[in-house]
Scaffold this active site. Structure first.
Site, PDB file in Angstrom:
ATOM      1  N   ARG A   1       0.750  -1.256  -0.130  1.00  0.00           N
ATOM      2  CA  ARG A   1      -0.020   0.012  -0.014  1.00  0.00           C
ATOM      3  C   ARG A   1       1.034   1.471   0.041  1.00  0.00           C
ATOM      4  O   ARG A   1       1.015   1.912  -0.953  1.00  0.00           O
ATOM      5  CB  ARG A   1      -0.883  -0.025   1.351  1.00  0.00           C
ATOM      6  N   ASP A   2       1.637   1.351   1.196  1.00  0.00           N
ATOM      7  CA  ASP A   2       2.417   2.723   1.476  1.00  0.00           C
ATOM      8  C   ASP A   2       3.526   2.664   0.119  1.00  0.00           C
ATOM      9  O   ASP A   2       3.715   3.764  -0.398  1.00  0.00           O
ATOM     10  CB  ASP A   2       2.941   2.703   2.428  1.00  0.00           C
TER      11      ASP A   2
ATOM     12  N   HIS B   1       5.743   3.803  12.907  1.00  0.00           N
ATOM     13  CA  HIS B   1       5.766   3.920  11.541  1.00  0.00           C
ATOM     14  C   HIS B   1       6.840   5.087  11.089  1.00  0.00           C
ATOM     15  O   HIS B   1       6.589   6.169  10.798  1.00  0.00           O
ATOM     16  CB  HIS B   1       4.333   4.236  10.716  1.00  0.00           C
TER      17      HIS B   1
ATOM     18  N   HIS C   1       9.807   6.526   8.734  1.00  0.00           N
ATOM     19  CA  HIS C   1      10.457   6.749   7.453  1.00  0.00           C
ATOM     20  C   HIS C   1      11.971   6.907   7.608  1.00  0.00           C
ATOM     21  O   HIS C   1      12.427   7.382   8.257  1.00  0.00           O
ATOM     22  CB  HIS C   1       9.829   7.693   6.632  1.00  0.00           C
TER      23      HIS C   1
ATOM     24  N   CYS D   1       8.582   9.049  -1.791  1.00  0.00           N
ATOM     25  CA  CYS D   1       8.521   9.726  -3.064  1.00  0.00           C
ATOM     26  C   CYS D   1       9.482   9.402  -3.935  1.00  0.00           C
ATOM     27  O   CYS D   1      10.561   9.855  -3.280  1.00  0.00           O
ATOM     28  CB  CYS D   1       8.062  11.052  -2.828  1.00  0.00           C
TER      29      CYS D   1
ATOM     30  N   ASN E   1       9.677   4.298   3.586  1.00  0.00           N
ATOM     31  CA  ASN E   1       9.504   3.597   4.958  1.00  0.00           C
ATOM     32  C   ASN E   1      11.002   2.938   5.109  1.00  0.00           C
ATOM     33  O   ASN E   1      11.735   2.582   4.268  1.00  0.00           O
ATOM     34  CB  ASN E   1       8.638   2.640   4.937  1.00  0.00           C
TER      35      ASN E   1
END
Ligand code: ZN
Length: 307
Positions: free
Chosen positions: A16-17, A211, A213, A244, A253
């Site tokens: 997903r991410d 979570h 990054h 991105c 991530n």
């Protein structure tokens, strides 16, 4: 001396991410194959796709089809991202295909406005309805709070503000709160204090998930800091997908294989078989046709030797 957890839970969020942030749209058959492969590595939590509007995120427009076609063992809990009530309606048409949902908003007004064009209060009001209905449908719920450790537009975000949002989500039915370091602004000293205070602010009944990054290379340092404050639940992305891809340097991530490698070397159980996970990262590198940020994918496991 700090006590670290004996084991941690990892939710793989790459499908997903990660996939949503690729410039190209990945073919549905590749997504299904990669999810099925990830589900056989020992990972017990897997975010498979989302139910956002196809015109907003065309990369995940095939979410319902992916969810219908994946073949995941029973002990893997599949999660889908739900942006609003309409997304929940669409997901509930496939109710038997997943066990968990996650909803999201940003802690900072500017980031939330740019991301979903709503005030934080408007987002919360909508998500409270989503969470209530999802719980009625027997789904487990996670509320993810982006920019929990800093906002690229506003800078510092007060932890008390983040905890107040977390309490609203927990009160509406979220059993788990994910704290997102969306643009990689967190540092380990900040993270250590944050999770200590979060546990006090939210009590024992809510699962707290980090979570991180790896935008500035501090992702794994932040994992250690979070564990030192009792956090034992993490989200990560195979191949270090996410974020991105442009401009260069805006990485995703933390890589699941880097996380698993570090934890296993530290004697902390993850339940994940690193070689199988590295096969998944190689497979997605093949599909994307570009080098990925994951370190372990390049270097191999610690005990790896070239034949
Ligand atoms: Zn992320």
């Amino acid at each position: 001396m700090t006590t670290l957890p004996q084991s941690v839970r990892i939710r793989e969020v790459g499908p997903r991410d990660g996939f949503q942030n690729e410039p190209e749209i990945i073919p549905t058959a590749d997504k299904v194959r990669l999810v099925d492969q990830l589900a056989r590595t020992g990972l017990e939590r897997l975010e498979a796709t989302s139910f956002v509007r196809p015109d907003v995120i065309p990369q995940l427009a095939d979410g319902p089809e992916v969810l219908s076609r994946i073949d995941v063992p029973d002990d893997v809990s599949v999660s889908v991202l739900i942006p609003n009530e309409r997304g929940l309606d669409n997901a509930l048409a496939l109710r038997d295909r997943f066990q968990e949902i996650n909803v999201f908003l940003s802690a900072s007004e500017t980031h939330n406005a740019r991301n979903v064009n709503r005030t934080v209060e408007e987002s919360l009001a909508g998500l409270e309805r989503v969470l209530g209905r999802a719980r009625e449908a027997g789904l487990r719920c996670e509320g993810v709070i982006s920019t929990s450790f800093g906002c690229p537009y506003e800078g510092h975000v007060a932890p008390d503000r983040v905890f107040a949002i977390a309490r609203r989500l927990a009160g509406a039915g979220a059993q788990e709160i994910g704290f997102g370091d969306t643009t990689g602004m967190a540092n380990p000293v900040q993270v250590r204090a944050f999770f200590e205070d979060a546990r006090i602010a939210l009590g024992r009944d809510v699962e707290l998930t980090a979570h991180f990054h790896n935008t500035r290379g501090q992702g794994l340092a932040n994992v250690l800091a979070a564990m030192e404050s009792g956090c034992d639940s993490f989200e990560s992305s195979f191949g270090e997908l996410g974020g991105c891809p442009v401009p260069a340097g805006a990485t995703g991530n933390i890589a699941t294989e880097d996380l698993v490698s570090m934890l296993e070397e530290m004697g902390i159980e993850t339940g994940v078989a690193l070689p199988a996970l590295l096969d998944c990262a190689r497979a997605v590198r093949e599909v994307l046709g570009r080098p990925l940020g994951s370190h372990t994918l390049v270097a191999g496991p610690v005990d790896w030797h070239e034949a």
